[in-house]
Design a protein around this motif. Structure first.
Motif, mmCIF file in Angstrom:
data_model
loop_
_atom_site.group_PDB
_atom_site.id
_atom_site.type_symbol
_atom_site.label_atom_id
_atom_site.label_comp_id
_atom_site.label_asym_id
_atom_site.label_seq_id
_atom_site.Cartn_x
_atom_site.Cartn_y
_atom_site.Cartn_z
ATOM 1 N N TYR A 17 -12.369 -45.243 25.906
ATOM 2 C CA TYR A 17 -11.769 -44.697 27.123
ATOM 3 C C TYR A 17 -10.436 -45.350 27.446
ATOM 4 O O TYR A 17 -9.980 -45.312 28.577
ATOM 5 N N ARG A 18 -9.810 -45.936 26.429
ATOM 6 C CA ARG A 18 -8.569 -46.661 26.659
ATOM 7 C C ARG A 18 -7.469 -45.746 27.205
ATOM 8 O O ARG A 18 -6.705 -46.143 28.071
ATOM 9 N N LEU A 19 -7.394 -44.528 26.695
ATOM 10 C CA LEU A 19 -6.330 -43.626 27.146
ATOM 11 C C LEU A 19 -6.469 -43.303 28.623
ATOM 12 O O LEU A 19 -5.497 -43.358 29.372
ATOM 13 N N ALA A 20 -7.689 -42.957 29.040
ATOM 14 C CA ALA A 20 -7.933 -42.654 30.447
ATOM 15 C C ALA A 20 -7.632 -43.880 31.298
ATOM 16 O O ALA A 20 -7.000 -43.791 32.357
ATOM 17 N N VAL A 71 -18.884 -55.674 31.051
ATOM 18 C CA VAL A 71 -20.284 -55.612 31.430
ATOM 19 C C VAL A 71 -20.884 -54.406 30.726
ATOM 20 O O VAL A 71 -20.312 -53.315 30.759
ATOM 21 N N SER A 72 -22.026 -54.601 30.091
ATOM 22 C CA SER A 72 -22.675 -53.522 29.347
ATOM 23 C C SER A 72 -23.913 -53.030 30.082
ATOM 24 O O SER A 72 -24.701 -53.834 30.591
ATOM 25 N N ALA A 103 -28.073 -44.873 25.815
ATOM 26 C CA ALA A 103 -26.620 -44.724 25.854
ATOM 27 C C ALA A 103 -26.053 -45.983 26.493
ATOM 28 O O ALA A 103 -26.515 -46.401 27.549
ATOM 29 N N CYS A 104 -25.102 -46.604 25.833
ATOM 30 C CA CYS A 104 -24.539 -47.851 26.344
ATOM 31 C C CYS A 104 -23.150 -47.599 26.915
ATOM 32 O O CYS A 104 -22.347 -46.888 26.319
ATOM 33 N N TYR A 105 -22.908 -48.159 28.083
ATOM 34 C CA TYR A 105 -21.624 -48.048 28.750
ATOM 35 C C TYR A 105 -21.059 -49.449 28.909
ATOM 36 O O TYR A 105 -21.726 -50.317 29.469
ATOM 37 N N VAL A 106 -19.850 -49.642 28.424
ATOM 38 C CA VAL A 106 -19.185 -50.927 28.595
ATOM 39 C C VAL A 106 -18.086 -50.740 29.636
ATOM 40 O O VAL A 106 -17.205 -49.902 29.475
ATOM 41 N N ARG A 120 -15.756 -48.187 27.019
ATOM 42 C CA ARG A 120 -16.260 -47.362 25.916
ATOM 43 C C ARG A 120 -17.745 -47.088 26.103
ATOM 44 O O ARG A 120 -18.425 -47.771 26.854
ATOM 45 N N THR A 121 -18.189 -46.080 25.407
ATOM 46 C CA THR A 121 -19.616 -45.776 25.397
ATOM 47 C C THR A 121 -20.064 -45.653 23.949
ATOM 48 O O THR A 121 -19.269 -45.322 23.067
ATOM 49 N N TYR A 122 -21.304 -45.942 23.707
ATOM 50 C CA TYR A 122 -21.851 -45.747 22.370
ATOM 51 C C TYR A 122 -23.356 -45.577 22.475
ATOM 52 O O TYR A 122 -23.957 -45.887 23.507
#
Ligand SMILES: [Zn+2]
Length: 135
Positions: A17-20, A71-72, A103-106, A120-122
């Motif tokens: 999500y670096r661009l956003a 934070v994850s 689903a992981c959200y950082v 980012r998410t993964y």
């Protein structure tokens, strides 16, 4: 990324999500967004950042004073609706053992000015069972 484990391979399904994030920072620098708009981390998120955050080796883009922390959170059908904060691969493995696919959200957070943005998410899933270890 500097400081990342050498063995880290690109994770399938990872979204960056670096661009956003950079466009929010740009809007802030142009004066179109105020600190109140962008530095709105929830107290819960700040608490998680202080307790479970890992230093991101990157200065805060807003106050340029403090090092960001990541934070994850894991989200899954058997996890709390607000997600389960975790620190490190071992804790993630524990969560996927309990919840299966998650689903992981950082989220990057600045503990000083409360800037926060999704980094980012993964997707993560329980490690495949190996042959029973002979113990
Ligand atoms: Zn900051």
């Amino acid at each position: 990324m500097r400081g990342a484990p050498a063995a880290a391979a690109p994770t399938p399904g990872q979204v960056d999500y670096r661009l956003a994030r950079n466009s929010v920072v740009k809007e802030f620098k142009r004066g179109r967004l105020s600190r109140l708009d962008v530095c709105d981390a929830h107290p819960e998120l700040l608490r998680a950042a202080n307790g479970l955050g890992t230093p991101a080796d990157q200065p805060c883009p807003i106050c340029e004073d403090e090092t960001l922390v990541h934070v994850s959170y894991a989200f899954g059908s058997r996890l709390p609706p607000g997600g389960a904060a975790f620190a490190g691969a071992a804790e993630l493995a524990k969560l996927t053992r309990r919840a299966g696919d998650v689903a992981c959200y950082v989220v990057e957070v600045c503990p000083a000015c409360s800037w926060n943005h999704l980094a980012r998410t993964y997707a993560a899933s329980a490690a495949r069972r190996r042959r029973p270890s002979s113990s």
